[in-house]
Design a protein around this motif. Structure first.
Motif, PDB file in Angstrom:
ATOM      1  N   ALA A 126      -2.533  -8.250  -1.755  1.00  0.00           N
ATOM      2  CA  ALA A 126      -3.500  -7.366  -1.104  1.00  0.00           C
ATOM      3  C   ALA A 126      -3.866  -7.889   0.283  1.00  0.00           C
ATOM      4  O   ALA A 126      -3.931  -7.126   1.257  1.00  0.00           O
ATOM      5  N   ALA A 142      -4.768  -4.992  -9.831  1.00  0.00           N
ATOM      6  CA  ALA A 142      -5.299  -4.207  -8.714  1.00  0.00           C
ATOM      7  C   ALA A 142      -6.818  -4.218  -8.767  1.00  0.00           C
ATOM      8  O   ALA A 142      -7.477  -3.181  -8.629  1.00  0.00           O
ATOM      9  N   TRP A 151      -3.690   2.137  -4.386  1.00  0.00           N
ATOM     10  CA  TRP A 151      -3.024   1.504  -5.526  1.00  0.00           C
ATOM     11  C   TRP A 151      -2.534   2.607  -6.445  1.00  0.00           C
ATOM     12  O   TRP A 151      -3.279   3.521  -6.783  1.00  0.00           O
ATOM     13  N   TYR A 257       1.368  -2.093 -10.627  1.00  0.00           N
ATOM     14  CA  TYR A 257       0.820  -1.277  -9.546  1.00  0.00           C
ATOM     15  C   TYR A 257       1.641  -1.445  -8.276  1.00  0.00           C
ATOM     16  O   TYR A 257       2.149  -2.533  -7.980  1.00  0.00           O
ATOM     17  N   GLY A 259       1.026  -0.974  -4.132  1.00  0.00           N
ATOM     18  CA  GLY A 259      -0.036  -0.839  -3.146  1.00  0.00           C
ATOM     19  C   GLY A 259       0.543  -0.654  -1.760  1.00  0.00           C
ATOM     20  O   GLY A 259       1.574  -1.237  -1.419  1.00  0.00           O
TER      21      GLY A 259
END
Length: 285
Positions: A126, A142, A151, A257, A259
């Motif tokens: 992130a 996430a 996400w 996930y 992102g």
């Protein structure tokens, strides 16, 4: 002044529109500016392209030839630009153990379009997204919601229990996930998938040993500081001589996930990668 693509674009647009007024509107410029551009073009070429005087747009013989060649050049430039854009490189960041089948399918789909994929190992995908170090993050955690990142859940993975080879749990018969709620737990707070909340009734007195990456996590498991759980790809992708991985009938799955930055919006080559990535995802997600 040298001949530039803007001169070709202006001339072809004028010929296709039929009038300076309509051509200027298509080009989103003022009519006098378009007139000056055509006049500059004729000065550069040292010949007339547009017949004068004329109530309607008429081309000279040089103008007809220049129109034909200009269209061919602009078509080739547009095709080259499109091809180079599809070859744009996408940087994919991950904390540990990329999901093998999904990533192989995604990379194959994107590279069939002419794109290229590079991978970057980072403890905090992130943060790497925020800093512009990567274009796409692949994570199993996430838990950092932010307005700047989108996400998207794209799959799940079956997990396995991880314990020290010296632990009594390494070979205990009839073991179930529900039986493990009071054992010390090793938690990778940055990118791990297992927390006390993975059990129905978390014990507030449970001993929690924390770390911030997979390498620390697996060494703590090996040292018998606690138990843990990871996706089952770890059994063949991350073997450790002092760690035993065990399948359990009631162990919960972990979530995958994708992102990407919401602001600024992803460029076209990143959107093409996302299309390939989601096409290769679990259809039930």
């Amino acid at each position: 002044m040298d001949l530039q693509l803007r001169h070709l674009t202006a001339f072809v647009t004028l010929c296709e529109a039929g009038t300076y007024t309509r051509a200027a509107a298509r080009l989103h410029i003022a009519q006098p500016s378009l007139t000056r551009t055509i006049q500059d073009l004729e000065r550069i070429l040292e010949c007339d392209l547009v017949a004068r005087p004329s109530r309607q747009l008429e081309l000279t013989a040089n103008g007809e030839l220049f129109l034909q060649r200009s269209r061919a050049i602009l078509t080739e430039v547009n095709e080259l630009q499109a091809e180079m854009r599809t070859r744009s490189q996408v940087r994919v960041g991950f904390a540990w153990l990329l999901p093998s089948d999904w990533f192989a399918a995604t990379r194959a789909r994107y590279e069939e379009l002419g794109g290229q994929v590079t991978i970057h190992r980072t403890d905090d995908p992130a943060a790497a997204l925020h800093q512009g170090i990567i274009d796409i993050a692949v994570t199993r955690n996430a838990n950092q919601p932010t307005a700047a990142i989108t996400w998207r859940r794209f799959g799940t993975e079956q997990r396995v229990l991880a314990v020290s080879a010296r632990s009594e749990l390494a070979h205990a018969a009839g073991l179930r996930w529900a039986d493990l709620a009071k054992y010390p737990l090793v938690v990778n707070t940055q990118s791990g998938t297992t927390t006390p909340d993975c059990w129905p009734d978390p014990d507030p007195a449970r001993e929690i040993v924390t770390c911030r990456n997979f390498d620390e996590w697996i060494e703590l498991i090996a040292a018998d500081r606690g138990i843990g759980a990871v996706p089952d790809i770890a059994t063949h992708r991350a073997p450790h001589p002092d760690v035993v991985y065990r399948e359990l009938p009631d162990i919960p799955a972990s979530t995958l996930y994708l992102g990407w930055r919401r602001t600024p919006p992803p460029p076209r080559h990143v959107r093409r990668f996302l299309d390939a990535a989601l096409a290769a995802a679990d259809p039930d997600q």
